[in-house]
Design a protein around this motif. Structure first.
Motif, PDB file in Angstrom:
ATOM      1  N   TYR A 101       0.830  -1.207   0.000  1.00 15.43           N
ATOM      2  CA  TYR A 101       0.000   0.000   0.000  1.00 15.43           C
ATOM      3  C   TYR A 101       0.855   1.244   0.000  1.00 15.43           C
ATOM      4  N   ASN A 102       0.317   2.306  -0.595  1.00 17.63           N
ATOM      5  CA  ASN A 102       0.973   3.600  -0.477  1.00 17.63           C
ATOM      6  C   ASN A 102       0.529   4.216   0.858  1.00 17.63           C
ATOM      7  N   PRO A 103       1.192   5.288   1.284  1.00 15.23           N
ATOM      8  CA  PRO A 103       0.851   5.864   2.596  1.00 15.23           C
ATOM      9  C   PRO A 103      -0.619   6.245   2.740  1.00 15.23           C
ATOM     10  N   GLU A 104      -1.195   6.805   1.697  1.00 10.61           N
ATOM     11  CA  GLU A 104      -2.597   7.201   1.790  1.00 10.61           C
ATOM     12  C   GLU A 104      -3.498   5.982   2.005  1.00 10.61           C
ATOM     13  N   ALA A 154       8.054  13.329  -2.565  1.00 10.95           N
ATOM     14  CA  ALA A 154       6.919  14.096  -2.036  1.00 10.95           C
ATOM     15  C   ALA A 154       5.959  13.194  -1.277  1.00 10.95           C
ATOM     16  N   ASP A 155       5.612  12.036  -1.866  1.00  8.89           N
ATOM     17  CA  ASP A 155       4.616  11.150  -1.261  1.00  8.89           C
ATOM     18  C   ASP A 155       5.058  10.581   0.082  1.00  8.89           C
ATOM     19  N   PHE A 156       6.370  10.410   0.258  1.00  2.44           N
ATOM     20  CA  PHE A 156       6.883   9.846   1.504  1.00  2.44           C
ATOM     21  C   PHE A 156       7.577  10.901   2.368  1.00  2.44           C
ATOM     22  N   SER A 157       7.255  12.167   2.139  1.00  3.06           N
ATOM     23  CA  SER A 157       7.828  13.234   2.965  1.00  3.06           C
ATOM     24  C   SER A 157       7.223  13.159   4.364  1.00  3.06           C
ATOM     25  N   PRO A 158       7.939  13.641   5.365  1.00  2.80           N
ATOM     26  CA  PRO A 158       7.404  13.607   6.735  1.00  2.80           C
ATOM     27  C   PRO A 158       6.027  14.263   6.861  1.00  2.80           C
ATOM     28  N   ASP A 163       0.116  11.406   9.763  1.00 10.68           N
ATOM     29  CA  ASP A 163      -1.028  10.700  10.338  1.00 10.68           C
ATOM     30  C   ASP A 163      -0.948   9.176  10.165  1.00 10.68           C
ATOM     31  N   ILE A 164       0.152   8.685   9.614  1.00 14.93           N
ATOM     32  CA  ILE A 164       0.299   7.253   9.365  1.00 14.93           C
ATOM     33  C   ILE A 164       1.095   6.631  10.512  1.00 14.93           C
ATOM     34  N   ARG A 165       0.618   5.498  11.012  1.00 15.74           N
ATOM     35  CA  ARG A 165       1.317   4.787  12.085  1.00 15.74           C
ATOM     36  C   ARG A 165       1.983   3.545  11.503  1.00 15.74           C
ATOM     37  N   PHE A 166       3.314   3.555  11.409  1.00 16.24           N
ATOM     38  CA  PHE A 166       4.049   2.358  11.010  1.00 16.24           C
ATOM     39  C   PHE A 166       4.560   1.697  12.278  1.00 16.24           C
ATOM     40  N   GLN A 167       4.180   0.447  12.475  1.00 17.95           N
ATOM     41  CA  GLN A 167       4.597  -0.267  13.681  1.00 17.95           C
ATOM     42  C   GLN A 167       6.022  -0.788  13.567  1.00 17.95           C
ATOM     43  N   HIS A 168       6.530  -0.878  12.349  1.00 14.97           N
ATOM     44  CA  HIS A 168       7.853  -1.468  12.158  1.00 14.97           C
ATOM     45  C   HIS A 168       8.488  -0.910  10.891  1.00 14.97           C
TER      46      HIS A 168
END
Length: 172
Positions: A101-104, A154-158, A163-168
């Motif tokens: 998946y992409n961040p969105e 741009a898509d993976f900029s901070p 609002d995305i939670r990556f657990q790992h």
């Protein structure tokens, strides 16, 4: 309740490779765990070596819009100018679903109460990512690779990941 493990990362980070390795290990070493590969629906053209229904479900923009309108898509995003989405019909309620998946898309899934999401960010050095993308095809579209490389910045900029939670995080 659907259980989904998401893999996200920039182009060439190794998301698909990692997903295939995880699926293989789980199926061989833990056959009692039901695992399901989520195959996304997309509108971009098929790349060399890709197979419809194996790598992605390649849809026209009209077909994609129909699935959005009839509610069969659980999430849908636009990423690098193409539509991506997941259909509930391609997921299992009885096991663990794994998809790229992409961040969105991760953010949308994380906001749905009936879905339990474990999100993994896959990272790799830029040089490694670029070489992987160039080696994917016999005659790669270098301009498209550069476009995707720049779009990923741009898509993976901070700011876009706030609002995305990556657990790992895995460095591949």
């Amino acid at each position: 309740m659907y259980k989904i493990v998401t893999l996200s990362g920039k182009a060439g980070a190794g998301k698909d490779w990692l997903m295939q390795k995880v699926l293989k290990v789980l199926r061989e070493e833990s056959p009692e765990i039901a695992v399901n590969e989520i195959i996304s629906c997309i509108t971009r053209p098929m790349r060399e070596g890709e197979v419809n229904g194996k790598n992605y479900y390649f849809l026209t923009h009209e077909e994609f819009a129909e699935r959005l309108a009839d509610g069969t898509m659980v999430e849908a995003t636009i990423f690098n100018d193409w539509c991506y989405g997941s259909c509930l019909e391609h997921m299992s309620e009885d096991g663990i679903n794994i998809g790229v998946y992409n961040p969105e898309g991760v953010g949308i899934l994380q906001s749905i109460p009936d879905i339990m999401v474990y999100s993994i960010f896959v990272d790799a050095p830029d040089k490694v990512r670029l070489l992987r993308q160039l080696d994917r095809e016999t005659n790669p579209d270098v301009k498209e690779i550069i476009r995707r490389f720049n779009a990923d910045e741009a898509d993976f900029s901070p700011d876009n990941l706030i609002d995305i939670r990556f657990q790992h995080t895995i460095v591949n």
